[in-house]
Design a protein around this motif. Structure first.
Motif, mmCIF file in Angstrom:
data_model
loop_
_atom_site.group_PDB
_atom_site.id
_atom_site.type_symbol
_atom_site.label_atom_id
_atom_site.label_comp_id
_atom_site.label_asym_id
_atom_site.label_seq_id
_atom_site.Cartn_x
_atom_site.Cartn_y
_atom_site.Cartn_z
ATOM 1 N N LEU A 17 -45.628 -17.517 54.071
ATOM 2 C CA LEU A 17 -46.046 -18.362 55.183
ATOM 3 C C LEU A 17 -44.902 -18.587 56.166
ATOM 4 O O LEU A 17 -45.122 -18.725 57.366
ATOM 5 N N LEU A 18 -43.680 -18.634 55.639
ATOM 6 C CA LEU A 18 -42.528 -18.799 56.516
ATOM 7 C C LEU A 18 -42.352 -17.572 57.415
ATOM 8 O O LEU A 18 -42.028 -17.695 58.599
ATOM 9 N N GLY A 19 -42.550 -16.384 56.845
ATOM 10 C CA GLY A 19 -42.493 -15.175 57.661
ATOM 11 C C GLY A 19 -43.581 -15.155 58.721
ATOM 12 O O GLY A 19 -43.341 -14.762 59.870
ATOM 13 N N LEU A 20 -44.781 -15.589 58.346
ATOM 14 C CA LEU A 20 -45.878 -15.642 59.316
ATOM 15 C C LEU A 20 -45.560 -16.629 60.434
ATOM 16 O O LEU A 20 -45.837 -16.355 61.610
ATOM 17 N N ALA A 21 -44.971 -17.768 60.074
ATOM 18 C CA ALA A 21 -44.603 -18.754 61.100
ATOM 19 C C ALA A 21 -43.558 -18.186 62.051
ATOM 20 O O ALA A 21 -43.613 -18.420 63.263
ATOM 21 N N LEU A 22 -42.597 -17.434 61.505
ATOM 22 C CA LEU A 22 -41.568 -16.822 62.350
ATOM 23 C C LEU A 22 -42.178 -15.828 63.324
ATOM 24 O O LEU A 22 -41.906 -15.875 64.542
ATOM 25 N N PHE A 23 -43.009 -14.930 62.836
ATOM 26 C CA PHE A 23 -43.576 -13.903 63.705
ATOM 27 C C PHE A 23 -44.565 -14.485 64.708
ATOM 28 O O PHE A 23 -44.791 -13.894 65.768
ATOM 29 N N SER A 24 -45.155 -15.628 64.387
ATOM 30 C CA SER A 24 -46.079 -16.257 65.337
ATOM 31 C C SER A 24 -45.356 -16.744 66.579
ATOM 32 O O SER A 24 -45.962 -16.840 67.651
ATOM 33 N N GLY A 79 -48.242 -8.864 65.169
ATOM 34 C CA GLY A 79 -47.991 -7.541 65.729
ATOM 35 C C GLY A 79 -49.203 -6.981 66.436
ATOM 36 O O GLY A 79 -49.089 -6.377 67.513
ATOM 37 N N ILE A 80 -50.367 -7.181 65.837
ATOM 38 C CA ILE A 80 -51.597 -6.697 66.465
ATOM 39 C C ILE A 80 -51.852 -7.409 67.793
ATOM 40 O O ILE A 80 -52.221 -6.786 68.797
ATOM 41 N N LEU A 81 -51.622 -8.737 67.810
ATOM 42 C CA LEU A 81 -51.840 -9.492 69.041
ATOM 43 C C LEU A 81 -50.842 -9.096 70.120
ATOM 44 O O LEU A 81 -51.188 -9.034 71.311
ATOM 45 N N LEU A 109 -52.123 -5.682 71.546
ATOM 46 C CA LEU A 109 -53.382 -5.628 72.271
ATOM 47 C C LEU A 109 -53.434 -6.555 73.474
ATOM 48 O O LEU A 109 -54.363 -6.449 74.283
ATOM 49 N N ASN A 110 -52.453 -7.477 73.575
ATOM 50 C CA ASN A 110 -52.505 -8.426 74.687
ATOM 51 C C ASN A 110 -52.170 -7.736 75.997
ATOM 52 O O ASN A 110 -51.269 -6.885 76.054
ATOM 53 N N GLY A 111 -52.857 -8.129 77.067
ATOM 54 C CA GLY A 111 -52.665 -7.494 78.364
ATOM 55 C C GLY A 111 -51.707 -8.206 79.281
ATOM 56 O O GLY A 111 -51.564 -7.799 80.449
ATOM 57 N N GLN A 112 -51.047 -9.264 78.814
ATOM 58 C CA GLN A 112 -50.072 -9.965 79.643
ATOM 59 C C GLN A 112 -48.802 -10.221 78.845
ATOM 60 O O GLN A 112 -48.826 -10.222 77.611
ATOM 61 N N VAL A 113 -47.691 -10.434 79.554
ATOM 62 C CA VAL A 113 -46.415 -10.687 78.902
ATOM 63 C C VAL A 113 -46.412 -12.119 78.390
ATOM 64 O O VAL A 113 -46.434 -13.069 79.179
ATOM 65 N N ASP A 154 -42.840 -2.911 76.734
ATOM 66 C CA ASP A 154 -41.860 -3.363 75.751
ATOM 67 C C ASP A 154 -42.521 -4.256 74.713
ATOM 68 O O ASP A 154 -42.282 -4.137 73.503
ATOM 69 N N GLN A 155 -43.363 -5.165 75.176
ATOM 70 C CA GLN A 155 -44.090 -6.044 74.259
ATOM 71 C C GLN A 155 -45.029 -5.244 73.362
ATOM 72 O O GLN A 155 -45.152 -5.536 72.163
ATOM 73 N N GLN A 156 -45.685 -4.255 73.919
ATOM 74 C CA GLN A 156 -46.594 -3.427 73.108
ATOM 75 C C GLN A 156 -45.825 -2.647 72.048
ATOM 76 O O GLN A 156 -46.286 -2.511 70.907
ATOM 77 N N LEU A 157 -44.648 -2.126 72.406
ATOM 78 C CA LEU A 157 -43.826 -1.417 71.426
ATOM 79 C C LEU A 157 -43.363 -2.368 70.320
ATOM 80 O O LEU A 157 -43.298 -1.974 69.146
ATOM 81 N N ALA A 158 -43.038 -3.604 70.691
ATOM 82 C CA ALA A 158 -42.674 -4.595 69.681
ATOM 83 C C ALA A 158 -43.844 -4.850 68.744
ATOM 84 O O ALA A 158 -43.663 -4.975 67.519
ATOM 85 N N GLY A 159 -45.042 -4.948 69.298
ATOM 86 C CA GLY A 159 -46.219 -5.136 68.454
ATOM 87 C C GLY A 159 -46.451 -3.955 67.530
ATOM 88 O O GLY A 159 -46.794 -4.128 66.348
ATOM 89 N N ASP A 160 -46.278 -2.727 68.053
ATOM 90 C CA ASP A 160 -46.415 -1.537 67.213
ATOM 91 C C ASP A 160 -45.431 -1.575 66.047
ATOM 92 O O ASP A 160 -45.795 -1.286 64.893
#
Length: 292
Positions: A133-140, A206-208, A211-215, A235-241
């Protein structure tokens, strides 16, 4: 993408990371020497695993390309943080630092180590039901403007450099060194189901991002826009990938380790029951029925 020669030539001095790497390396070396004095021969392959892929990968991520460009590139920062959290602790865990500490310390030191491992704070953060859950909170936070602060602020970078590997060790060591974090097989089954779900959920940020269309962090320029830099949205999309891929691929070794841990726990409990006499089994059954 950056030129290939830049991936190997980009270096910087991350003093927080180097201090942490040096401390880990010195303590591990002192542990090997003390264990040898106590009559324990420490396996060479565990030493090499700790120093080369373990500490080496930490140095590469923090002082190499991902460390140099983590403030400017979202995908470089994401690769650095996610690998420090998921991969580096697993590689360090191959060196079995807790087992080495038990072989190196005197009786009083082992008692102190046992007290630390049994402390409620350590037990809480090393619990496989809590750590993911801590990892999920960080990535959120990567989905918020705080993503830029984590990348660009030197204090935040230092705190992440120190805290992320420690958090990863708390997640990995209970699975790798299960003898020091023993759980019942029923509890491990619950942990396994929960961790399996959480490791999949960790990929959602990562998926969000992908797939998001704005920075999402609202930063559309950087201080050093080089010719090969992607635009902010790309850049954001590559980070999500990168985050999506790493969170999914890291499932495999962790799930395998959880299976091994469950098997060992089940065998240990079976041996414990086999060693009981008929009278002890009758007493155990009576106590169980009395509690019910």
């Amino acid at each position: 993408m950056p030129p290939l020669e830049l991936l190997g030539s980009a270096w910087r001095m991350d003093w927080a990371a180097l201090a942490m790497i040096s401390m880990f390396g010195v303590l591990y070396g002192l542990g090997i020497r003390a264990a040898s004095r106590n009559g324990h021969t420490w396996p060479l392959w565990r030493t090499l695993a700790f120093y080369v892929p373990g500490l080496g990968s930490m140095a590469l991520l923090t002082c190499g390309f991902t460390g140099v460009y983590s403030a400017d590139l979202r995908w470089a920062f994401t690769v650095k943080v996610s690998l420090l959290l998921f991969v580096v602790p697993l590689l360090l865990g191959l060196g079995r630092p807790i087992t080495l500490a038990r072989a190196a310390l005197p009786a009083r030191g082992i008692a102190v180590l046992n007290k630390v491992l049994a402390h409620r704070v350590v037990r809480f953060f090393s619990n496989s039901l809590v750590a993911p859950l801590l990892g999920l909170a960080l990535f959120s936070t990567f989905l918020t403007p705080a993503f830029h602060t984590l990348r660009a602020d030197p204090v935040a970078e230092t705190l992440l450099t120190i805290g992320i590997p420690l958090l990863g060790l708390l997640m990995a060591l209970p699975i790798i060194e299960e003898a020091d974090f023993q759980r019942s097989s029923v509890y491990i089954t619950l942990e396994f189901v929960f961790v399996f779900i959480e490791l999949l959920v960790d990929a959602v940020p990562g998926i969000l991002l992908r797939l998001n269309g704005q920075v999402l962090d609202h930063v559309t320029t950087t201080g050093a826009m080089l010719g090969w830099f992607p635009d902010p949205l790309r850049d954001q999309q590559l980070a999500g990938d990168a985050l999506w891929f790493i969170c999914e691929i890291v499932d495999l070794p962790l799930i395998i380790l959880m299976f091994i841990r469950f098997s060992r726990s089940d065998k240990r409990e079976a041996r414990g029951f086999d060693e009981l006499t008929d009278a002890q089994l009758d007493q155990l059954n009576a106590e169980h029925l009395h509690r019910r």
